[in-house]
Design a protein around this motif. Structure first.
Motif, PDB file in Angstrom:
ATOM      1  N   GLN A  78       0.867  -1.178  -0.025  1.00 46.35           N
ATOM      2  CA  GLN A  78       0.189  -0.062  -0.082  1.00 46.35           C
ATOM      3  C   GLN A  78       0.877   1.311  -0.012  1.00 46.35           C
ATOM      4  O   GLN A  78       0.655   2.310  -0.561  1.00 46.35           O
ATOM      5  CB  GLN A  78      -1.000   0.129   1.169  1.00 46.35           C
ATOM      6  N   GLU A  79       1.847   1.217   0.582  1.00 46.86           N
ATOM      7  CA  GLU A  79       2.626   2.304   0.794  1.00 46.86           C
ATOM      8  C   GLU A  79       3.640   2.525  -0.390  1.00 46.86           C
ATOM      9  O   GLU A  79       3.969   3.648  -0.660  1.00 46.86           O
ATOM     10  CB  GLU A  79       3.682   2.267   2.183  1.00 46.86           C
ATOM     11  N   GLN A  80       4.194   1.554  -0.837  1.00 42.82           N
ATOM     12  CA  GLN A  80       5.285   1.643  -2.190  1.00 42.82           C
ATOM     13  C   GLN A  80       6.122   2.367  -1.951  1.00 42.82           C
ATOM     14  O   GLN A  80       6.590   3.140  -2.419  1.00 42.82           O
ATOM     15  CB  GLN A  80       4.244   2.098  -3.486  1.00 42.82           C
ATOM     16  N   GLN A  81       6.956   2.350  -0.570  1.00 45.18           N
ATOM     17  CA  GLN A  81       7.992   3.179  -0.349  1.00 45.18           C
ATOM     18  C   GLN A  81       9.445   2.369  -0.861  1.00 45.18           C
ATOM     19  O   GLN A  81      10.549   2.938  -0.686  1.00 45.18           O
ATOM     20  CB  GLN A  81       8.288   3.208   1.262  1.00 45.18           C
ATOM     21  N   TYR A  82       9.501   1.098  -1.243  1.00 46.14           N
ATOM     22  CA  TYR A  82      10.437   0.118  -1.455  1.00 46.14           C
ATOM     23  C   TYR A  82      10.475  -0.009  -2.630  1.00 46.14           C
ATOM     24  O   TYR A  82       9.494  -0.546  -3.397  1.00 46.14           O
ATOM     25  CB  TYR A  82      10.757  -0.708  -0.270  1.00 46.14           C
ATOM     26  N   ASP A  83      11.678  -0.396  -3.319  1.00 42.69           N
ATOM     27  CA  ASP A  83      11.724  -1.393  -4.488  1.00 42.69           C
ATOM     28  C   ASP A  83      12.163  -2.882  -4.166  1.00 42.69           C
ATOM     29  O   ASP A  83      11.493  -3.783  -5.012  1.00 42.69           O
ATOM     30  CB  ASP A  83      13.025  -0.652  -5.414  1.00 42.69           C
ATOM     31  N   GLN A  84      12.974  -2.979  -3.085  1.00 44.81           N
ATOM     32  CA  GLN A  84      13.641  -4.262  -2.768  1.00 44.81           C
ATOM     33  C   GLN A  84      13.385  -4.386  -1.296  1.00 44.81           C
ATOM     34  O   GLN A  84      13.728  -3.509  -0.341  1.00 44.81           O
ATOM     35  CB  GLN A  84      15.086  -4.463  -3.248  1.00 44.81           C
ATOM     36  N   VAL A  85      12.978  -5.899  -0.930  1.00 46.71           N
ATOM     37  CA  VAL A  85      12.667  -5.991   0.396  1.00 46.71           C
ATOM     38  C   VAL A  85      13.150  -7.234   0.630  1.00 46.71           C
ATOM     39  O   VAL A  85      12.765  -8.268  -0.047  1.00 46.71           O
ATOM     40  CB  VAL A  85      10.983  -5.945   0.712  1.00 46.71           C
ATOM     41  N   LEU A  86      14.194  -7.361   1.340  1.00 47.39           N
ATOM     42  CA  LEU A  86      14.959  -8.696   1.642  1.00 47.39           C
ATOM     43  C   LEU A  86      14.566  -9.174   3.066  1.00 47.39           C
ATOM     44  O   LEU A  86      14.437  -8.320   4.076  1.00 47.39           O
ATOM     45  CB  LEU A  86      16.475  -8.309   1.734  1.00 47.39           C
ATOM     46  N   VAL A  87      14.082 -10.507   3.223  1.00 47.60           N
ATOM     47  CA  VAL A  87      13.397 -10.853   4.530  1.00 47.60           C
ATOM     48  C   VAL A  87      14.327 -12.062   5.056  1.00 47.60           C
ATOM     49  O   VAL A  87      14.615 -13.207   4.232  1.00 47.60           O
ATOM     50  CB  VAL A  87      11.981 -11.257   4.087  1.00 47.60           C
ATOM     51  N   PHE A  88      15.039 -11.920   6.178  1.00 43.10           N
ATOM     52  CA  PHE A  88      15.600 -13.029   6.936  1.00 43.10           C
ATOM     53  C   PHE A  88      14.922 -13.434   7.928  1.00 43.10           C
ATOM     54  O   PHE A  88      14.616 -12.954   9.017  1.00 43.10           O
ATOM     55  CB  PHE A  88      17.146 -12.267   7.366  1.00 43.10           C
ATOM     56  N   CYS A  89      14.653 -14.795   7.768  1.00 43.49           N
ATOM     57  CA  CYS A  89      13.490 -15.340   8.628  1.00 43.49           C
ATOM     58  C   CYS A  89      14.242 -16.828   9.359  1.00 43.49           C
ATOM     59  O   CYS A  89      14.629 -17.504   8.455  1.00 43.49           O
ATOM     60  CB  CYS A  89      12.352 -15.629   7.904  1.00 43.49           C
ATOM     61  N   SER A  90      13.795 -16.465  10.640  1.00 44.98           N
ATOM     62  CA  SER A  90      14.234 -17.865  11.328  1.00 44.98           C
ATOM     63  C   SER A  90      13.075 -18.223  12.304  1.00 44.98           C
ATOM     64  O   SER A  90      13.254 -18.915  12.911  1.00 44.98           O
ATOM     65  CB  SER A  90      15.730 -17.934  11.984  1.00 44.98           C
ATOM     66  N   GLN A  91      11.926 -17.339  12.272  1.00 42.26           N
ATOM     67  CA  GLN A  91      10.701 -17.739  13.080  1.00 42.26           C
ATOM     68  C   GLN A  91       9.691 -18.325  11.991  1.00 42.26           C
ATOM     69  O   GLN A  91       9.160 -18.118  11.200  1.00 42.26           O
ATOM     70  CB  GLN A  91      10.294 -16.462  13.444  1.00 42.26           C
ATOM     71  N   PRO A  92       9.184 -19.688  12.518  1.00 48.38           N
ATOM     72  CA  PRO A  92       8.467 -20.417  11.943  1.00 48.38           C
ATOM     73  C   PRO A  92       7.196 -20.005  11.862  1.00 48.38           C
ATOM     74  O   PRO A  92       6.361 -20.448  10.998  1.00 48.38           O
ATOM     75  CB  PRO A  92       8.471 -21.795  12.630  1.00 48.38           C
ATOM     76  N   ASP A  93       6.734 -18.991  12.595  1.00 48.96           N
ATOM     77  CA  ASP A  93       5.363 -18.438  12.599  1.00 48.96           C
ATOM     78  C   ASP A  93       5.329 -17.035  11.808  1.00 48.96           C
ATOM     79  O   ASP A  93       4.270 -16.610  11.711  1.00 48.96           O
ATOM     80  CB  ASP A  93       4.777 -18.262  14.055  1.00 48.96           C
ATOM     81  N   PHE A  94       6.230 -16.537  11.100  1.00 54.75           N
ATOM     82  CA  PHE A  94       6.303 -15.430  10.447  1.00 54.75           C
ATOM     83  C   PHE A  94       5.833 -15.476   9.036  1.00 54.75           C
ATOM     84  O   PHE A  94       5.115 -14.802   8.606  1.00 54.75           O
ATOM     85  CB  PHE A  94       7.744 -14.773  10.353  1.00 54.75           C
TER      86      PHE A  94
END
Length: 239
Positions: A78-94
Motif C-alpha cells: 500500500q505504501e510503495q516506499q521500497y523497490d527491494q525487500v529482503l527478508v531474513f527469517c528463522s521464525q517458523p510463525d512469520f
C-alpha cells in the motif's frame, strides 16, 4: 516491489547488510527485514530503536518489529516506499506456505554447524509439511556460508530435504570461512557506514551476483556499482 527470502538460523547479517547497501548504491529503495528469532540484524547494526520498528542504516532501512509476513506485505504494498525487500527469517510463525509465492527468490541458508543444518531442516519442514503433493515443487536457492572443504553441509541438506516439495536451483552460492570477512563484519557492526574493502573475493562475488539476480542488473552495471562501493572509506571503530 520485489521480495527476496533468506530462510535459516545462521548469522548472515553481514552478507545481507552488504547486499542491501549494494542495491541502495544502485539506486534502489531497500528494506532489510529481520524476522530472525535471534535478532541477528537488529543487534549486529548500530541502529536506534523506533516506535515504528524501522530504522535507517547507511541510507537503507532495517525493519525488526513485523509480526507476520502477510500483514507486512499488505502494508508495504500500500505504501510503495521500497523497490527491494529482503527478508531474513528463522521464525517458523512469520511466514506460511502460501506466502512463498510472493517472493521473487527464495534461499535456504546453511553453515556446516549441526545446529544450522538441523534448524534449516526444521524450518523447511514446518513451512511445507501441509503442501499437497500434487502441486509443483517450490524452487529454492542454496546459500552455504562459513564453508570448509568437507562438503558435508551440501550433501546432508540435499539428502534430508529431498522428501520435501522443493526443487533446488542449479546455481548455489558458497562462501568459505575467512578471517578477514569476520574482521570486516565486526568493524561494520560498530560503524554508521558500511565498507567492503577487506572482504574476500568469494563474498564479494556472491554479493554482486545476488544483486544482479534480485534487481536484474547486467554485468557492466554490477561492476560499476561494485567499484563505487569499494571506494567507500574503511569504517572507524565506534563512528
Amino acid at each position: 516491489m520485489n521480495y527476496t527470502l533468506f530462510l535459516g538460523s545462521t548469522d548472515i547479517s553481514d552478507l545481507l547488510i552488504y547486499l542491501s547497501k549494494f542495491l541502495q548504491t544502485a539506486g534502489r529503495r531497500v528494506l532489510l527485514v529481520d524476522a530472525s528469532s535471534e535478532g541477528f540484524i537488529r543487534y549486529n547494526t548500530p541502529i536506534l530503536a523506533t516506535e515504528a520498528g524501522v530504522s535507517q542504516y547507511d541510507e537503507f532501512d532495517i525493519g525488526y518489529d513485523f509480526a507476520a509476513f502477510g500483514d507486512m506485505k499488505l502494508q508495504l504494498d500500500q505504501e510503495q516506499q521500497y523497490d527491494q525487500v529482503l527478508v531474513f527469517c528463522s521464525q517458523p510463525d512469520f511466514i506460511v506456505e502460501s506466502d512463498l509465492l510472493s517472493f521473487k527468490q527464495r534461499f535456504v541458508v546453511i553453515s556446516p554447524e549441526r545446529r544450522s543444518l538441523e534448524k534449516a531442516i526444521e524450518l523447511m519442514s514446518l513451512l511445507l509439511h501441509g503442501r499437497d503433493s500434487r502441486q509443483p515443487r517450490i524452487p529454492f536457492g542454496r546459500l552455504f556460508v562459513n564453508q570448509l572443504d568437507s562438503g558435508l553441509a551440501e550433501d546432508y541438506i540435499e539428502k534430508m530435504l529431498d522428501v520435501l516439495p522443493v526443487i533446488f536451483e542449479e546455481q548455489a552460492f558458497t562462501i568459505p570461512f575467512d578471517e578477514m570477512d569476520y574482521m570486516q563484519k565486526i568493524m561494520n557492526q560498530n560503524s554508521n557506514t558500511i565498507s567492503i574493502k577487506r572482504i574476500s573475493r568469494p563474498l564479494r562475488s556472491t554479493i554482486q551476483q545476488m544483486a544482479g539476480n534480485v534487481c536484474e542488473l547486467d554485468q557492466q552495471q554490477l561492476k560499476v556499482y561494485a567499484k563505487k562501493m569499494s571506494r567507500r572509506n574503511q569504517p572507524v571503530w565506534g563512528m
